[in-house]
Design a protein around this motif. Structure first.
Motif, PDB file in Angstrom:
ATOM      1  N   LEU A 169       0.857  -1.183   0.000  1.00 39.95           N
ATOM      2  CA  LEU A 169       0.000   0.000   0.000  1.00 39.95           C
ATOM      3  C   LEU A 169       0.894   1.233   0.000  1.00 39.95           C
ATOM      4  O   LEU A 169       1.772   1.369   0.862  1.00 39.95           O
ATOM      5  N   VAL A 170       0.659   2.146  -0.956  1.00 34.42           N
ATOM      6  CA  VAL A 170       1.479   3.355  -1.057  1.00 34.42           C
ATOM      7  C   VAL A 170       0.563   4.558  -1.222  1.00 34.42           C
ATOM      8  O   VAL A 170      -0.604   4.431  -1.612  1.00 34.42           O
ATOM      9  N   PRO A 171       1.072   5.767  -0.937  1.00 34.43           N
ATOM     10  CA  PRO A 171       0.239   6.965  -1.064  1.00 34.43           C
ATOM     11  C   PRO A 171      -0.047   7.292  -2.529  1.00 34.43           C
ATOM     12  O   PRO A 171       0.691   6.865  -3.431  1.00 34.43           O
ATOM     13  N   PRO A 172      -1.091   8.068  -2.793  1.00 31.81           N
ATOM     14  CA  PRO A 172      -1.407   8.441  -4.184  1.00 31.81           C
ATOM     15  C   PRO A 172      -0.252   9.150  -4.888  1.00 31.81           C
ATOM     16  O   PRO A 172      -0.076   8.993  -6.099  1.00 31.81           O
ATOM     17  N   ASP A 173       0.547   9.933  -4.151  1.00 34.57           N
ATOM     18  CA  ASP A 173       1.675  10.656  -4.740  1.00 34.57           C
ATOM     19  C   ASP A 173       2.979   9.888  -4.596  1.00 34.57           C
ATOM     20  O   ASP A 173       4.056  10.480  -4.461  1.00 34.57           O
ATOM     21  N   TYR A 174       2.888   8.570  -4.641  1.00 34.01           N
ATOM     22  CA  TYR A 174       4.071   7.738  -4.438  1.00 34.01           C
ATOM     23  C   TYR A 174       5.137   8.021  -5.493  1.00 34.01           C
ATOM     24  O   TYR A 174       4.850   8.173  -6.684  1.00 34.01           O
ATOM     25  N   ALA A 175       6.381   8.090  -5.025  1.00 32.34           N
ATOM     26  CA  ALA A 175       7.530   8.218  -5.915  1.00 32.34           C
ATOM     27  C   ALA A 175       8.707   7.520  -5.257  1.00 32.34           C
ATOM     28  O   ALA A 175       9.018   7.779  -4.088  1.00 32.34           O
ATOM     29  N   GLU A 176       9.336   6.620  -5.989  1.00 28.88           N
ATOM     30  CA  GLU A 176      10.504   5.941  -5.437  1.00 28.88           C
ATOM     31  C   GLU A 176      11.592   6.967  -5.146  1.00 28.88           C
ATOM     32  O   GLU A 176      11.825   7.887  -5.929  1.00 28.88           O
ATOM     33  N   ASP A 177      12.252   6.789  -4.008  1.00 30.05           N
ATOM     34  CA  ASP A 177      13.308   7.711  -3.573  1.00 30.05           C
ATOM     35  C   ASP A 177      12.780   9.134  -3.429  1.00 30.05           C
ATOM     36  O   ASP A 177      13.517  10.110  -3.607  1.00 30.05           O
ATOM     37  N   GLY A 178      11.495   9.263  -3.096  1.00 30.51           N
ATOM     38  CA  GLY A 178      10.898  10.582  -2.949  1.00 30.51           C
ATOM     39  C   GLY A 178      11.160  11.177  -1.584  1.00 30.51           C
ATOM     40  O   GLY A 178      11.612  10.504  -0.651  1.00 30.51           O
TER      41      GLY A 178
END
Length: 762
Positions: A169-178
């Motif tokens: 489960l990840v947030p809607p604004d997910y970005a790897e290395d964010g």
């Protein structure tokens, strides 16, 4: 009482569990995000999340091997999933949807058919029917294929040797290395109508139910946040724990965070509890009440250091913050800081409010409030708020183990008053929110450290004296776990005397075992718990449930004989004129020539008494009859002062009798009295009469335990004599089931003979 460290289920009761039962899923995640999982029905669960970073990811986990339940309650390890199909309804909001890139995927970790470790990624959307946030999902593990787009990049999954699987489960604004999100993001997901079909759909599971026993249990959110409350309470109930349940809300998982620069700090805005914590505790409170538990909400001054505002922290004189030994560390909130204390009060109101909404009794514990003392003995009284409250320029205490002058002792007294005022305000806030009972938990090994005797002025302040709290709870796991009975005995007595709480207004916490390799410490912990119950405390708790489950600690009441000794003395006036008859058992064989062979059957004489001569009036007869009835005749033993032999000397001194010789390790020495070569064990010394010498020097560093055993604080060096002097009573019982008395002339009572006999206890 008895205990057992269970390692695995063997002949104990077993039942069956549907694979993928909602209660047995767990969650995990990286800091700073938070998540929790609760069951919402027999076939449903819900995960609540709060995301702070773009790359936050929570996993909803099913493990093939159960490492979280007690060994007698675990489900069987079955790694082959090829003979089962998982079905459920998926609903979500505030997380990436099923059809999105980085949307919920089922990661399956294990080994392939060749035994090579690997992971497969199964996109749930490929097996879903419905909308991206409300769909039916069906996964047949015999045919499931991993990959993002099927069949183009499909990878067959071999589900025959699986360690675990988890839904991401990840947030809607997910970005790897964010980096940090602009604002915290809340999300949730539900799995309902969970069903597992096929021949592999059922697992064996422990179905043990221990009878209720006299111990209570304590637990903590920081060690249990990843489990469902249903699972946690199931273990406590099945292991025989009932009644009061202390729940430490923790220091690292309950808070909401707000952004300040590049950091995240605890926040009062929008409520102090994060959504995951609040959801978990609402479910916990409701289930605990339904099972008949009486939760005690425990809150400490400890807070995860990375998220604590700098000016809230206690500090040493050089400005360094108070930091515990945990990794990563926690810090201690300053009792003098208005903002820090307002925050703590808001947290107390929030948790008490959850308890109030669930119904039942509401109890609030202030857990281990203190001024931190560093490992190099510096006390942390010098944050800006504390300095101002303590006069602006308080004298520096470089080492609390050193000798302190009057000014520094006075400083500790003022710090204690400040701490007591802060706990009073915290209790008041909890009571405003509906708390009906206030409890204080004090950790004795730090507060009453013999190397720093003045610290109690600050950390066991007289402002806590009865009736500041309804119950005084004492904890001493550094002593209890290592079997330091003497330290426990003295510490409990000192705390009770200083604060004035009788035993029936005290609780005792026994535990805990920090590392699994030290599980042998449970023996001493169980003994400490039994000793606390014997001294009459209102409740005795095991600290804590996570370690109980990890180590397989299993406690039970043993069926045994009725308590055989009443620790009361035979009325002195009646016994003062007792007839004394020492008795031996010697077999004598006389040979034809008149020579004797004598065999001694007993190692020491046993004494008989007749206290009849001391009974001279009707009042004496009445007293004797009352005492006889209370002892149930010969059923229960008691103390008698032998009128001719009750001390090591006319005026007992610490050097009267040698009771042992040091070896550098032993700290337990049994009291004895010597009669030439014969040694008599003394099991009933008179309280307060024992004096001890070590190497010819009297010492106060000891306690007297059960059975007349002296417990030294420090083991004497090899070859050093340990001596003692004392007065003592003899354990005796009535020798007969009947007591015959008669009325004589002038209304006097006569008891011609009242025989007693010595009881061997060692």
């Amino acid at each position: 009482m008895g205990y057992w460290l269970a390692e695995t289920r063997t002949v104990q009761e077993a039942g069956v569990l549907s694979r993928f039962d909602p209660a047995y899923w767990t969650v995990d995640f990286p800091r700073p995000m938070m998540a929790s999982v609760v069951t919402t029905g027999a076939d449903a669960l819900r995960v609540d999340c709060v995301f702070y970073r773009q790359d936050d990811l929570a996993g909803l986990i099913w493990a093939s091997e159960d490492v979280h339940d007690h060994p007698l309650l675990r489900y069987d390890t079955v790694r082959d999933y090829r003979d089962c199909t998982l079905r459920f309804r998926w609903r979500s909001s505030g997380v990436r949807a099923l059809d999105a890139t980085h949307g919920p995927a089922l990661t399956i970790e294990g080994r392939d058919a060749a035994g090579v470790a690997r992971a497969w990624y199964v996109r749930l959307w490929n097996y879903a029917t419905g909308s991206p946030e409300d769909a039916e999902v069906v996964i047949d593990f015999a045919t499931v294929i991993g990959g993002y787009t099927l069949p183009e990049d499909g990878v067959p999954v071999w589900a025959g040797d699986v360690d675990r699987m988890f839904v991401s489960l990840v947030p809607p604004d997910y970005a790897e290395d964010g980096g940090l999100l602009a604002a915290p993001a809340k999300g949730w997901a539900e799995m309902s109508a969970i069903r597992c079909d096929g021949s592999g759909s059922v697992l064996g599971v422990g179905d043990v139910v221990l009878p209720e026993h006299g111990l209570r249990i304590a637990s903590g959110y920081d060690d249990s946040y990843h489990l469902t409350p249903e699972r946690l309470l199931h273990n406590a109930l099945r292991l025989g724990y009932r009644g009061a349940l202390v729940h430490y809300v923790g220091m690292s998982h309950y808070f909401r965070l707000e952004r300040s620069g590049d950091g995240l700090f605890v926040s009062l805005g929008g409520g102090v509890l994060n959504v995951a914590c609040a959801a978990w505790h609402r479910d916990f409170a409701a289930r605990a009440g339904a099972l008949g538990y009486d939760p005690v909400w425990s809150l400490s001054y400890e807070l995860f250091d990375a998220h604590c505002w700098g000016d809230w922290k206690q500090r040493a004189a050089d400005g360094s913050p108070a930091l515990t030994g945990w990794a990563p560390p926690s810090t201690l909130l300053s009792p003098a800081h208005v903002g820090a204390m307002a925050y703590l009060q808001a947290v107390a109101r929030a948790f008490v409010g959850i308890g109030r909404a669930a119904g039942g009794r509401r109890r609030f514990q202030v857990g281990e409030p203190w001024w931190w003392v560093t490992t190099d003995h510096r006390i942390c009284l010098y944050d800006d708020a504390a300095r101002a409250a303590l006069g602006g320029n308080p004298p520096v205490i470089d080492d609390v183990c050193g000798e302190l002058d009057a000014a520094r002792r006075a400083l500790l007294d003022r710090a204690g008053a400040l701490l007591a005022a802060s706990t009073a305000a915290l209790v008041a806030a909890a009571r405003e929110a509906g708390a009906e009972e206030a409890l204080l938990l004090a950790y004795l090994p730090t507060i009453l450290n013999a190397d720093s005797p003045e610290v109690k002025r600050a950390n066991l302040p007289v402002g806590w004296a009865r009736p500041a709290f309804d119950v005084l709870q004492l904890e001493d796991y550094d002593w209890a776990a290592t079997g330091n009975v003497g330290a426990t005995t003295r510490g409990v007595a000192a705390a009770g005397e200083r604060l004035g709480y009788p035993a029936d207004e005290q609780h005792y916490f026994s535990g805990f075992v920090l590392r699994p390799e030290d599980r042998g410490q449970w023996r001493a912990i169980a003994a400490a718990a039994d000793a606390a119950r014997a001294r009459g405390v209102a409740d005795t708790f095991v600290w804590a449930l996570p370690q109980v489950l990890r180590d397989g600690f299993t406690y039970f009441e043993e069926e045994g004989a009725m308590e055989a000794f009443d620790d009361v003395r035979f009325p002195l006036a009646l016994g003062a004129e007792a007839e004394v008859m020492p008795e031996t058992s010697t077999a004598i064989v006389v040979a034809a020539g008149g020579h004797e062979a004598r065999n001694v059957d007993w190692a020491e004489p046993r004494t008989r008494y007749d206290v009849g001569p001391g009974v001279r009036s009707q009042a004496d007869v009445a007293l004797l009859l009352d005492f006889f009835r209370a002892r149930l005749g010969p059923a229960r033993a008691f103390r008698l002062q032998d009128p001719f032999d009750h001390a090591t000397a006319v005026e007992p001194g610490y050097g009267d009798v040698v009771i042992g010789t040091g070896d550098g390790v032993t700290t337990r020495f049994a009291l004895v009295k010597r009669y030439g070569q014969m040694v008599r064990r003394i099991t009933r010394p008179v309280a307060g009469s024992v004096r001890i010498g070590v190497g010819g020097v009297e010492t106060q560093g000891f306690a007297v335990g059960d059975g007349g055993v002296v417990l030294l604080d420090v083991a004497p060096d090899k070859g050093v004599a340990v001596t003692a002097g004392f007065t003592f009573d003899v354990p005796v019982r009535f020798a007969e089931d009947r007591l015959q008395v008669a009325r004589a002339t002038h209304g006097a009572g006569i008891a011609a003979s009242v025989p007693l006999i010595e009881v061997r206890e060692a």
